[in-house]
Design a protein around this motif. Structure first.
Motif, PDB file in Angstrom:
ATOM      1  N   PRO A   3       0.893  -1.036  -0.139  1.00 27.01           N
ATOM      2  CA  PRO A   3      -0.304   0.166  -0.307  1.00 27.01           C
ATOM      3  C   PRO A   3       0.687   1.364   0.273  1.00 27.01           C
ATOM      4  N   GLU A   4       0.486   1.708  -0.012  1.00 18.76           N
ATOM      5  CA  GLU A   4       0.909   3.683  -0.804  1.00 18.76           C
ATOM      6  C   GLU A   4       1.165   4.036   0.968  1.00 18.76           C
ATOM      7  N   ILE A   5       1.043   3.763   2.333  1.00 18.66           N
ATOM      8  CA  ILE A   5       1.295   3.666   3.464  1.00 18.66           C
ATOM      9  C   ILE A   5       1.147   2.633   4.073  1.00 18.66           C
ATOM     10  N   ILE A   6       2.602   2.333   5.237  1.00 18.51           N
ATOM     11  CA  ILE A   6       2.611   1.403   5.837  1.00 18.51           C
ATOM     12  C   ILE A   6       2.137   1.242   7.153  1.00 18.51           C
ATOM     13  N   SER A   7       2.546   0.604   8.623  1.00 21.93           N
ATOM     14  CA  SER A   7       2.151   0.929   9.811  1.00 21.93           C
ATOM     15  C   SER A   7       2.982   0.272  10.536  1.00 21.93           C
ATOM     16  N   VAL A   8       4.321   0.570  11.108  1.00 26.17           N
ATOM     17  CA  VAL A   8       4.643  -0.014  12.073  1.00 26.17           C
ATOM     18  C   VAL A   8       4.222   0.300  13.556  1.00 26.17           C
ATOM     19  N   ASN A   9       4.080  -0.494  14.248  1.00 28.78           N
ATOM     20  CA  ASN A   9       3.624   0.300  15.636  1.00 28.78           C
ATOM     21  C   ASN A   9       3.111   1.995  16.022  1.00 28.78           C
ATOM     22  N   GLY A  10       2.131   1.398  14.394  1.00 28.11           N
ATOM     23  CA  GLY A  10       1.628   3.491  15.010  1.00 28.11           C
ATOM     24  C   GLY A  10       2.328   4.298  14.113  1.00 28.11           C
ATOM     25  N   ALA A  11       3.656   4.021  13.735  1.00 26.55           N
ATOM     26  CA  ALA A  11       4.114   5.055  12.578  1.00 26.55           C
ATOM     27  C   ALA A  11       3.398   4.745  11.394  1.00 26.55           C
ATOM     28  N   ASP A  12       2.924   5.830  10.314  1.00 20.34           N
ATOM     29  CA  ASP A  12       2.465   5.749   9.508  1.00 20.34           C
ATOM     30  C   ASP A  12       4.099   6.116   8.501  1.00 20.34           C
ATOM     31  N   ILE A  13       4.613   5.218   7.312  1.00 19.63           N
ATOM     32  CA  ILE A  13       5.236   5.127   6.891  1.00 19.63           C
ATOM     33  C   ILE A  13       5.234   5.248   5.203  1.00 19.63           C
ATOM     34  N   PRO A  14       5.301   6.406   4.635  1.00 22.64           N
ATOM     35  CA  PRO A  14       5.089   6.035   2.751  1.00 22.64           C
ATOM     36  C   PRO A  14       6.224   5.650   2.179  1.00 22.64           C
ATOM     37  N   ARG A  15       5.977   5.446   0.721  1.00 22.75           N
ATOM     38  CA  ARG A  15       6.325   4.695  -0.237  1.00 22.75           C
ATOM     39  C   ARG A  15       7.779   6.234  -0.331  1.00 22.75           C
ATOM     40  N   ASN A  16       9.191   5.320  -1.196  1.00 22.61           N
ATOM     41  CA  ASN A  16      10.321   6.388  -0.747  1.00 22.61           C
ATOM     42  C   ASN A  16      11.072   7.335   0.390  1.00 22.61           C
ATOM     43  N   SER A  17      11.539   6.355   1.065  1.00 23.82           N
ATOM     44  CA  SER A  17      11.342   6.892   2.490  1.00 23.82           C
ATOM     45  C   SER A  17      12.238   5.410   3.559  1.00 23.82           C
ATOM     46  N   ARG A  18      12.388   5.866   4.195  1.00 27.00           N
ATOM     47  CA  ARG A  18      13.135   4.851   5.808  1.00 27.00           C
ATOM     48  C   ARG A  18      13.154   5.926   7.168  1.00 27.00           C
ATOM     49  N   THR A  19      12.835   4.467   7.177  1.00 27.38           N
ATOM     50  CA  THR A  19      12.122   5.369   8.734  1.00 27.38           C
ATOM     51  C   THR A  19      12.981   4.547   9.975  1.00 27.38           C
ATOM     52  N   THR A  20      13.995   4.464  10.809  1.00 31.83           N
ATOM     53  CA  THR A  20      13.994   3.660  12.194  1.00 31.83           C
ATOM     54  C   THR A  20      13.155   3.891  13.292  1.00 31.83           C
ATOM     55  N   VAL A  40      13.156   0.691   8.164  1.00 36.76           N
ATOM     56  CA  VAL A  40      11.426   0.038   7.011  1.00 36.76           C
ATOM     57  C   VAL A  40      11.843   1.090   6.365  1.00 36.76           C
ATOM     58  N   VAL A  41      12.984   0.346   4.866  1.00 36.84           N
ATOM     59  CA  VAL A  41      13.146   1.456   3.623  1.00 36.84           C
ATOM     60  C   VAL A  41      12.221   0.779   2.837  1.00 36.84           C
ATOM     61  N   ARG A  42      11.372   2.083   2.351  1.00 38.52           N
ATOM     62  CA  ARG A  42      10.135   1.760   1.090  1.00 38.52           C
ATOM     63  C   ARG A  42      11.129   2.736  -0.062  1.00 38.52           C
ATOM     64  N   GLY A  43      10.655   1.830  -1.367  1.00 37.55           N
ATOM     65  CA  GLY A  43      11.403   2.240  -2.636  1.00 37.55           C
ATOM     66  C   GLY A  43      10.055   3.623  -3.385  1.00 37.55           C
ATOM     67  N   LYS A  44      10.630   3.830  -4.422  1.00 36.57           N
ATOM     68  CA  LYS A  44       8.968   4.762  -5.026  1.00 36.57           C
ATOM     69  C   LYS A  44       8.043   4.055  -5.526  1.00 36.57           C
ATOM     70  N   LYS A  45       8.661   3.082  -6.189  1.00 42.13           N
ATOM     71  CA  LYS A  45       8.145   1.917  -7.033  1.00 42.13           C
ATOM     72  C   LYS A  45       7.165   1.134  -6.053  1.00 42.13           C
ATOM     73  N   PRO A  46       5.613   0.159  -6.594  1.00 38.83           N
ATOM     74  CA  PRO A  46       5.308  -0.851  -5.419  1.00 38.83           C
ATOM     75  C   PRO A  46       6.072  -2.053  -5.630  1.00 38.83           C
ATOM     76  N   GLY A  47       6.231  -2.862  -4.643  1.00 37.61           N
ATOM     77  CA  GLY A  47       6.567  -3.915  -4.863  1.00 37.61           C
ATOM     78  C   GLY A  47       6.594  -5.320  -3.793  1.00 37.61           C
ATOM     79  N   PRO A  48       7.456  -6.028  -3.951  1.00 37.39           N
ATOM     80  CA  PRO A  48       7.037  -7.194  -2.194  1.00 37.39           C
ATOM     81  C   PRO A  48       7.753  -6.526  -1.341  1.00 37.39           C
ATOM     82  N   ALA A  49       7.047  -7.265   0.106  1.00 36.24           N
ATOM     83  CA  ALA A  49       7.653  -6.477   0.913  1.00 36.24           C
ATOM     84  C   ALA A  49       8.481  -7.519   1.673  1.00 36.24           C
ATOM     85  N   LEU A  50       9.528  -7.418   2.034  1.00 39.96           N
ATOM     86  CA  LEU A  50      10.592  -8.257   1.980  1.00 39.96           C
ATOM     87  C   LEU A  50      11.427  -7.903   4.052  1.00 39.96           C
TER      88      LEU A  50
END
Length: 352
Positions: A3-20, A40-50
């Protein structure tokens, strides 16, 4: 599933971002909060989640270094999809340099966990709900136990075509068909239809450069195969047909004694070949240890002191012994620090 935004422990993480972030687990009796580090490292383009995880057993360190190197690869700037990197799952064991959690439970026998269960069950539940359930694929990094080394190997359910494909792509010569163990992370991931590999290499509480390089390269191979990373510009080598070992055998000490091992890790053996000799301190009573089958030594003890019943050698059974022996030799030479032209460029010297 990206999805465009995923949530880990309540933190929203958009594409094209790196969040610790720190995934809270449970407080110590000192009131200090213990948290599982996640990037969590997210690319600009959608793809698998590893997800790539390490130190589920807190004393298994190679995977921690593999993930550190993975997160520093320049290629991640061109990532498609999502990478969940969890270098230390069992924070409690990591701090104590112990395989287990403080309740003496094995975290890898505690999945999928339960939010109101034991400490191990709660850690497992948190990891499953926040990370695994948002993933499409997984790689879990392990080593041998204390005083025991494992040859770099993949353990996977090769009866599942997707998983078998990833196991082959990873690129280690030994692929061991391993049944799903009750309450393991692999079993829990399989319940969600997530293909997952378990990489075993090296020894607890030690860094091993060959194992680290092979693990990093294997993860990159899988990510390229999943189109999460761009293909290598180097000319692809001819792919070998995978040689799976569908069974393995532990050779155990028939009596207590001091072991003189003869066959090294990665050595090929034929049935009834001498593996080592157990003796008393005087050398008056000696017992020869022989292999029960043809195969490759994929694990062995590094401690010469053996009690009756101790695991001494782990033999993966192979029929085409010459083929797998040649691949083990080629693999080891390829991943030596000074001779491997194919490893990702490192701006740092190898660990010795």
């Amino acid at each position: 599933m990206d999805p465009e935004i995923i949530s880990v422990n309540g933190a929203d993480i958009p594409r094209n971002s790196r969040t610790t972030l720190d995934l809270p687990v449970a407080r110590l009796y000192t009131h200090s909060q213990v948290a599982m580090p996640v990037q969590v490292v997210r690319g600009k383009k959608p793809g698998p989640a590893l997800f790539v995880s390490a130190a589920i057993h807190g004393d298994e360190l190679n995977g921690v270094e593999i993930i550190r190197r993975l997160l520093n690869l320049p290629a991640l700037k061109r990532l498609s999809g999502t990478l969940f990197a969890i270098p230390i799952v069992n924070v409690y064991g990591f701090i104590q340099q112990s395989r287990y959690l403080p309740d003496r439970r094995d975290l890898n026998r505690s999945f999928p966990g339960y939010e109101r269960g034991s400490l191990a069950a709660r850690v497992a539940h948190q990891f499953m709900s926040e990370i695994v359930e948002q993933s499409t694929h997984g790689i879990d990094l392990h080593t041998g136990a204390i005083h025991r080394s494992n040859l770099p190997q993949i353990r996977a359910n090769i009866d599942d075509p997707q998983t078998a494909d990833l196991a082959h792509i990873f690129g280690v010569p030994v692929i061991l068909n391993a049944d799903l163990r009750d309450n393991s992370l692999r079993e829990a991931a399989a319940e969600y239809g997530i293909p997952m590999l378990l990489y075993e290499a090296g020894e607890a509480l030690r860094f091993d450069e060959v194992s680290i390089r092979a693990g990093l390269k294997g993860i990159v191979n899988v990510m390229r195969h999943l189109n999460m990373l761009p293909a290598s510009r180097r000319k692809a080598k001819r792919e070998h047909k995978p040689l799976y070992a569908r069974a393995s055998s532990w050779v155990r000490a028939p009596a207590g004694g001091i072991l003189r091992a003869i066959v090294p890790l990665g050595g090929s053996v034929e049935k009834d070949q001498l593996l080592g000799i157990l003796s008393d301190p005087f050398g008056e009573h000696e017992i020869e240890i022989h292999t029960p089958c043809d195969g490759i030594v994929i694990g062995r003890t590094n401690l010469p002191l053996a009690n009756e019943g101790d695991a001494l050698f782990h033999i993966a059974r192979y029929r085409k012994l010459e083929a797998v022996t040649a691949r083990v030799e080629e693999f080891t030479e390829q991943h030596q620090p000074d001779t491997n032209p194919d490893s990702p460029p490192d701006a740092e010297p190898p660990i010795v």
